[in-house]
Design a protein around this motif. Structure first.
Motif, PDB file in Angstrom:
ATOM      1  N   UNK A 133       3.072 -13.792 -26.013  1.00  7.36           N
ATOM      2  CA  UNK A 133       3.052 -12.181 -26.069  1.00  7.36           C
ATOM      3  C   UNK A 133       2.548 -11.223 -27.213  1.00  7.36           C
ATOM      4  N   UNK A 134       2.005 -10.247 -26.861  1.00  6.06           N
ATOM      5  CA  UNK A 134       1.179  -9.446 -27.910  1.00  6.06           C
ATOM      6  C   UNK A 134       2.380  -8.933 -29.016  1.00  6.06           C
ATOM      7  N   UNK A 135       3.788  -8.221 -28.240  1.00  7.33           N
ATOM      8  CA  UNK A 135       4.765  -8.126 -28.998  1.00  7.33           C
ATOM      9  C   UNK A 135       5.870  -8.912 -28.433  1.00  7.33           C
ATOM     10  N   UNK A 136       6.755  -9.095 -29.326  1.00  2.47           N
ATOM     11  CA  UNK A 136       7.868  -9.986 -29.637  1.00  2.47           C
ATOM     12  C   UNK A 136       8.647  -8.972 -28.862  1.00  2.47           C
ATOM     13  N   UNK A 137       9.882  -9.323 -27.886  1.00  4.77           N
ATOM     14  CA  UNK A 137      10.518  -8.977 -26.622  1.00  4.77           C
ATOM     15  C   UNK A 137      11.844  -8.408 -28.208  1.00  4.77           C
ATOM     16  N   UNK A 138      11.803  -7.256 -28.499  1.00  2.08           N
ATOM     17  CA  UNK A 138      13.257  -7.106 -29.045  1.00  2.08           C
ATOM     18  C   UNK A 138      11.740  -6.098 -30.036  1.00  2.08           C
ATOM     19  N   UNK A 139      10.955  -6.279 -30.609  1.00  2.00           N
ATOM     20  CA  UNK A 139       9.998  -6.025 -32.274  1.00  2.00           C
ATOM     21  C   UNK A 139       9.429  -5.352 -31.979  1.00  2.00           C
ATOM     22  N   UNK A 140       8.938  -4.595 -32.471  1.00  2.00           N
ATOM     23  CA  UNK A 140       7.928  -3.401 -32.436  1.00  2.00           C
ATOM     24  C   UNK A 140       6.909  -4.470 -33.044  1.00  2.00           C
ATOM     25  N   UNK A 141       5.704  -3.250 -32.699  1.00  2.00           N
ATOM     26  CA  UNK A 141       4.329  -4.646 -33.169  1.00  2.00           C
ATOM     27  C   UNK A 141       3.634  -4.130 -34.124  1.00  2.00           C
ATOM     28  N   UNK A 142       4.392  -3.229 -35.600  1.00  2.00           N
ATOM     29  CA  UNK A 142       3.764  -3.719 -36.365  1.00  2.00           C
ATOM     30  C   UNK A 142       5.086  -4.984 -36.809  1.00  2.00           C
ATOM     31  N   UNK A 155       4.517 -21.855 -35.223  1.00  2.00           N
ATOM     32  CA  UNK A 155       5.595 -20.847 -35.604  1.00  2.00           C
ATOM     33  C   UNK A 155       6.824 -20.470 -34.823  1.00  2.00           C
ATOM     34  N   UNK A 156       8.005 -19.911 -34.656  1.00  2.00           N
ATOM     35  CA  UNK A 156       8.690 -20.669 -34.199  1.00  2.00           C
ATOM     36  C   UNK A 156       9.921 -19.771 -34.637  1.00  2.00           C
ATOM     37  N   UNK A 157      10.383 -18.510 -33.874  1.00  2.00           N
ATOM     38  CA  UNK A 157      11.489 -17.746 -34.367  1.00  2.00           C
ATOM     39  C   UNK A 157      12.770 -18.360 -33.690  1.00  2.00           C
ATOM     40  N   UNK A 158      13.452 -17.983 -34.447  1.00  2.00           N
ATOM     41  CA  UNK A 158      15.219 -18.638 -34.111  1.00  2.00           C
ATOM     42  C   UNK A 158      15.558 -17.498 -32.693  1.00  2.00           C
ATOM     43  N   UNK A 159      15.568 -15.652 -33.318  1.00  2.00           N
ATOM     44  CA  UNK A 159      15.995 -14.737 -32.766  1.00  2.00           C
ATOM     45  C   UNK A 159      16.821 -14.165 -33.150  1.00  2.00           C
ATOM     46  N   UNK A 160      16.970 -13.431 -33.095  1.00  2.00           N
ATOM     47  CA  UNK A 160      17.808 -12.195 -34.005  1.00  2.00           C
ATOM     48  C   UNK A 160      19.370 -12.660 -33.648  1.00  2.00           C
ATOM     49  N   UNK A 161      20.201 -12.691 -32.104  1.00  2.00           N
ATOM     50  CA  UNK A 161      21.300 -13.367 -32.427  1.00  2.00           C
ATOM     51  C   UNK A 161      21.178 -15.333 -31.713  1.00  2.00           C
ATOM     52  N   UNK A 162      21.169 -15.524 -32.690  1.00  2.00           N
ATOM     53  CA  UNK A 162      20.762 -17.041 -32.909  1.00  2.00           C
ATOM     54  C   UNK A 162      22.447 -17.854 -32.692  1.00  2.00           C
ATOM     55  N   UNK A 163      22.762 -18.672 -31.962  1.00  2.00           N
ATOM     56  CA  UNK A 163      23.552 -19.611 -31.962  1.00  2.00           C
ATOM     57  C   UNK A 163      23.294 -20.914 -31.791  1.00  2.00           C
ATOM     58  N   UNK A 164      23.820 -22.133 -32.895  1.00  2.00           N
ATOM     59  CA  UNK A 164      23.533 -23.281 -32.292  1.00  2.00           C
ATOM     60  C   UNK A 164      23.839 -23.803 -30.988  1.00  2.00           C
ATOM     61  N   UNK A 165      23.480 -24.685 -30.311  1.00  2.00           N
ATOM     62  CA  UNK A 165      23.545 -24.926 -29.630  1.00  2.00           C
ATOM     63  C   UNK A 165      24.933 -26.166 -28.927  1.00  2.00           C
ATOM     64  N   UNK A 166      26.109 -25.939 -28.041  1.00  2.00           N
ATOM     65  CA  UNK A 166      26.936 -26.366 -28.114  1.00  2.00           C
ATOM     66  C   UNK A 166      27.539 -27.732 -28.109  1.00  2.00           C
TER      67      UNK A 166
END
Length: 415
Positions: free
Chosen positions: A274-283, A360-371
């Protein structure tokens, strides 16, 4: 001189007199015997036409060139009816019935050909039931599941013993036979099912080599192979599989598999990035993409390689950094897009960019390793015969999750 010339002319006169006499004699014979030539020998335009007819009638007409019978030519025949209890798709591993497309790139032309199949083509698949059933959305009929399970159990029969399994695996080694089926970038295609059954005519097991984007999720490849062919995988080492046909398999009673005559166009799916990642601004999104392209490379993928260890590598990398870059130079754009889509679902993670042939992949803000840190090991043990016998006695198939899920820290046993 004059006398010599006269002497020379005398034989000419004699020859003329002889020819005249012969002609006169022939005319007397003709009048005496009243010989009438047949009309075919007498000159004339009518006789010429008469002469031409028997000659032309005696000439042999050229036979039309021989055309061997083809199963693709079904002119004047009824549409084919297949009793296989699943939807026909171009690829069973690279297309997910849970993802509904937002549009089609072409009209709904059936890849099986007009009038060759009794099932209707929805643009994505040919459902086993009526197209009104929501099979395209991933909701399957429970009757089809029961029928599929019953067919598979009736064909497989009693599980193989360890000695029988080792004999079949030994027969399918490269030094013993050259028969092999290759799974490429399209994964398990529909026409490949027909190839597997053709190999099962001559041998009880077939060797399958898997390479390309489909090997990121080898668990799905194994499940789809067993589900669509009603066989059993008896050996696996990285991308090399050996598929067993079953004890009660009969080549003469093989299922009817109509072949696809051309590859259908892929439908239009939602955009992966997407043009903007969910939870982040354009910048913030732009900065993250720049930073992701400058991150050290985790690994470089080879073209048409085996990518079975890519998911655990990304999961381990997320423990130390939030961004991971994978070098895909030399790969087709469609290939590394498929790889990125599989990583998004399996890791899970958020796709940042595909620029410059990089993932390029991002783990996200609230990343938790899979159980459940499970993945498919390079080698799979098949020595658990007691569990197979118990499941066979109970009348249901052995659980696939227990067979395929292996702990990361557990070292695979040597076969």
């Amino acid at each position: 001189m004059f006398l010599a010339k006269l002497s020379r002319q005398k034989p000419v006169r004699l020859s003329l007199s002889l020819t005249l006499s012969t002609r006169h004699l022939s005319s007397k014979l003709h009048e005496h015997y009243a010989f009438k030539p047949p009309p075919s020998l007498s000159p004339g335009p009518q006789n010429q036409s008469l002469n031409s007819n028997p000659i032309t009638s005696l000439k042999k007409q050229k036979k039309p060139p021989y055309r061997p019978p083809s199963s693709l030519d079904r002119t004047g025949l009824e549409p084919m009816r297949s009793k296989l209890p699943f939807d026909f798709r171009y690829s069973y591993t690279e297309t997910s019935p849970n993802v509904r497309p937002i549009g089609l790139r072409e009209p709904k032309y059936s890849p099986f050909g007009p009038g060759r199949l009794n099932r209707e083509w929805t643009g994505v698949c040919a459902p086993a039931m009526s197209p009104k059933v929501k099979s395209v959305e991933g909701v399957e009929d429970p009757k089809l599941e029961e029928r599929r399970k019953a067919m598979r159990e009736s064909i497989l029969g009693k599980p193989l013993t360890e000695a029988e399994r080792k004999i079949l695996v030994e027969r399918c080694q490269r030094g013993k036979t050259k028969r092999q089926i290759n799974l490429g970038r399209d994964g398990l295609t529909h026409n490949m099912l027909n190839d597997i059954h053709n190999h099962w005519k001559h041998a009880e097991a077939v060797r399958i080599k898997c390479l390309g984007a489909c090997t990121v999720d080898m668990k799905n490849v194994c499940i789809q192979l067993e589900d669509k062919t009603f066989g059993k995988i008896i050996h696996r080492q990285c991308g090399l599989l050996i598929l067993y046909r079953g004890r009660h398999y009969k080549p003469k009673k093989r299922p009817v598999i109509p072949l696809m005559l051309w590859r259908p166009h892929e439908p239009i799916y939602p955009r992966l990035i997407k043009t903007t990642i969910d939870g982040l601004s354009i910048e913030e999104t732009k900065e993250m993409r720049k930073r992701g392209l400058s991150v050290p490379v985790l690994t470089k993928l080879a073209k048409n390689g085996y990518y079975g260890s890519l998911v655990p590598m990304v999961r381990d990398a997320f423990l130390s950094s939030e961004l991971v870059r994978i070098d895909c130079q030399g790969l087709e754009r469609s290939d590394y897009k498929k790889i990125g889509c599989k990583l998004r679902d399996l890791v899970p993670c958020i796709l940042v960019t595909f620029e410059n042939e990089q993932i390029v992949v991002w783990r996200g803000k609230d990343y938790k390793p899979p159980e459940n840190r499970y993945f498919l090991a390079d080698r799979e043990p098949f020595e658990d015969l007691e569990a197979d016998m118990v499941s066979y006695a109970k009348g249901h198939d052995s659980s696939q999750e227990e067979d395929f899920n292996l702990v990361i820290d557990e070292t695979p046993p040597q076969l």
